[in-house]
Write a protein that holds these residues in place. Structure first.
Motif, mmCIF file in Angstrom:
data_model
loop_
_atom_site.group_PDB
_atom_site.id
_atom_site.type_symbol
_atom_site.label_atom_id
_atom_site.label_comp_id
_atom_site.label_asym_id
_atom_site.label_seq_id
_atom_site.Cartn_x
_atom_site.Cartn_y
_atom_site.Cartn_z
ATOM 1 N N LEU A 51 2.145 6.333 -7.042
ATOM 2 C CA LEU A 51 1.053 7.100 -7.655
ATOM 3 C C LEU A 51 1.256 8.592 -7.434
ATOM 4 C CD1 LEU A 51 -2.061 4.890 -6.847
ATOM 5 C CD2 LEU A 51 -0.827 5.071 -8.983
ATOM 6 N N ILE A 52 1.806 8.951 -6.255
ATOM 7 C CA ILE A 52 2.099 10.377 -6.002
ATOM 8 C C ILE A 52 3.206 10.838 -6.944
ATOM 9 C CG2 ILE A 52 3.109 11.974 -4.315
ATOM 10 C CD1 ILE A 52 1.598 10.268 -2.160
ATOM 11 N N SER A 57 -3.121 12.015 -9.389
ATOM 12 C CA SER A 57 -4.278 12.857 -9.040
ATOM 13 C C SER A 57 -4.521 13.962 -10.068
ATOM 14 C CB SER A 57 -4.098 13.456 -7.645
ATOM 15 O OG SER A 57 -2.911 14.178 -7.610
ATOM 16 N N ASP A 106 0.833 -1.212 0.000
ATOM 17 C CA ASP A 106 0.000 0.000 0.000
ATOM 18 C C ASP A 106 0.863 1.257 0.000
ATOM 19 O OD1 ASP A 106 -2.319 -1.347 -0.131
ATOM 20 O OD2 ASP A 106 -2.867 -1.143 1.985
ATOM 21 N N VAL A 107 1.890 1.250 0.864
ATOM 22 C CA VAL A 107 2.773 2.424 0.945
ATOM 23 C C VAL A 107 3.499 2.628 -0.381
ATOM 24 C CG1 VAL A 107 4.885 3.297 2.051
ATOM 25 C CG2 VAL A 107 3.075 2.301 3.445
ATOM 26 N N LYS A 142 2.610 1.582 -3.396
ATOM 27 C CA LYS A 142 1.669 2.010 -4.434
ATOM 28 C C LYS A 142 1.345 3.490 -4.298
ATOM 29 C CE LYS A 142 -1.954 -0.840 -5.125
ATOM 30 N NZ LYS A 142 -2.834 -1.998 -4.889
ATOM 31 N N ASN A 143 1.080 3.912 -3.065
ATOM 32 C CA ASN A 143 0.756 5.331 -2.842
ATOM 33 C C ASN A 143 1.907 6.224 -3.266
ATOM 34 O OD1 ASN A 143 -1.819 5.141 -1.930
ATOM 35 N ND2 ASN A 143 -1.264 4.929 0.203
ATOM 36 N N ASN A 144 3.128 5.839 -2.875
ATOM 37 C CA ASN A 144 4.299 6.655 -3.226
ATOM 38 C C ASN A 144 4.470 6.744 -4.739
ATOM 39 O OD1 ASN A 144 4.912 7.194 -0.606
ATOM 40 N ND2 ASN A 144 6.386 5.529 -0.400
#
Lengths: 246, 118
Positions: A237-238, A243, A230-231, A233-235
């Motif tokens: 995507l950022i 977004s 999760d971490v 993937k979030n990193n």
């Protein structure tokens, strides 16, 4: 003072009349304000009102796109698709449609029918946890090293608490080792003193703690993996500015 | 044929058909009952004397109750695992594995639900 003759007056009147008459129709200030305040649903309603007011006069593609983006932002991907389907396909619309399908879980359709952009294809693979495949389309950092839950289980079978240490929870591992060790030692000492009641009691307690520890070690590895992914993937995507597409 | 149909229609009009649904057998699980009774006994005696010592929300005994009622024997393993995790060092994993929540009477606690260990 500018003096206007009759012809000029008529010309100015003809030019300015539509501007004054329909200036309210595309005044999206309030919709912007609602959007900035975080009232996305109210903002969508306001944009729809603008759509009704201006649909006869202006090209409303921009408002449709805005409504679909806002819907995507609050997770209403089906509504976003409904708005996008009213528009003619182009790269921008296809990307937005693809993102909506991707977020609805239809990755294959998004990739095959809509995405012509490597970044978006890579993002779709990241969301599917297919990091090696994503690496073919975009530059991503190395995926996290995952813990094998069965190795954690095996380690805990050999030394109680070792599986938790392997999963990165050192103190939990030490604590559970002390718990299991002390209850097993108590059981042994009672049996040695011929106190069978307490011997069996501590024996059962240590056996239960041991079994719970095995389950806990297995789960600790799985939770560690989920958290790391999760971490990561979030990193990613950022880093890929996912977004900005919304 | 027509006479038969008339008689049948009269019969259907005058009689009421009751469909008796079989009663659902509520399974009484002795093991769950005994474990729940044990937990309640602990909550009403020892836990009341101890005060608020558990770092988690729900507390270990409530976690065990929920886990056993939902998952049966697997819930017992979950409860034991939770007991082994319930120590002062659990705060080291706050906001990593356990989100911090503010409870009504017990102050700040680490949120940890049985569903996460299914």
């Amino acid at each position: 003072m500018i003096c206007l003759n009759g012809m000029n007056k008529i010309l100015i009147f003809l030019i300015m009349t539509p501007v004054f008459c329909f200036s309210n129709a595309l005044d999206n200030t309030f919709a912007h304000y609602l959007e900035n305040e975080g009232e996305i649903e109210s903002s969508i309603i306001e944009y729809k009102r603008l759509l009704i007011d201006s649909s006869q006069i202006y090209n409303t593609d921009g408002i449709h796109i805005k409504i679909s983006r806002l819907n995507m932002r609050i997770g209403n991907y089906k509504d976003a698709l409904y708005e996008l389907n009213k528009l003619e396909n182009n790269d921008k619309i296809n990307n937005l449609k693809g993102i909506s399908y991707m977020m609805l879980g239809d990755m294959e359709r998004a990739r095959n029918d809509y995405f012509r952009n490597d970044t978006l294809i890579g993002i779709s693979y990241i969301l599917e946890n297919r990091f090696n495949r994503a690496g073919k389309y975009i530059d991503i950092s190395n995926p996290p090293k995952l813990k094998n839950p069965y190795l954690g289980l095996t380690l805990s079978i050999i030394i109680p608490g070792m599986g938790r240490v392997y999963a990165g929870r050192t103190f939990d591992g030490i604590y559970s080792f002390m718990l299991i060790g002390s209850s097993a030692l108590s059981s042994y000492l009672y049996f040695r003193d011929n106190n069978r009641v307490f011997g069996y009691t501590y024996g059962v307690i240590s056996a239960l703690l041991y079994m719970g520890n095995l389950y806990g070690s297995y789960k600790a590895c799985k939770i560690y993996n989920n958290y790391s992914i999760d971490v990561y993937k979030n990193n990613e995507l950022i880093k890929l500015k996912f977004s900005k597409w919304f | 044929m027509v006479a038969q149909l008339i008689i049948l229609s009269l019969f259907l009009n005058t009689t009421q058909i009751y469909i008796v649904k079989p009663k659902k057998e509520t399974q009484f699980r002795e093991d769950k009952f005994i474990i729940n009774m044990g937990i309640k006994l602990y909550q009403n005696t020892i836990s009341k004397q101890q005060g608020e010592v558990c770092v988690f929300e729900p507390s270990c005994s409530h976690f065990a109750q929920q886990a056993v009622s939902k998952y049966g024997l697997k819930g017992v393993l979950m409860a034991i695992d939770r007991l082994e995790r319930c120590n002062g060092t659990a705060w080291r994993y706050a906001n990593r594995y356990y989100p911090v929540v503010e409870t009504r009477n017990r102050g700040y606690k680490l949120n940890d639900l049985p569903e996460w260990y299914e």
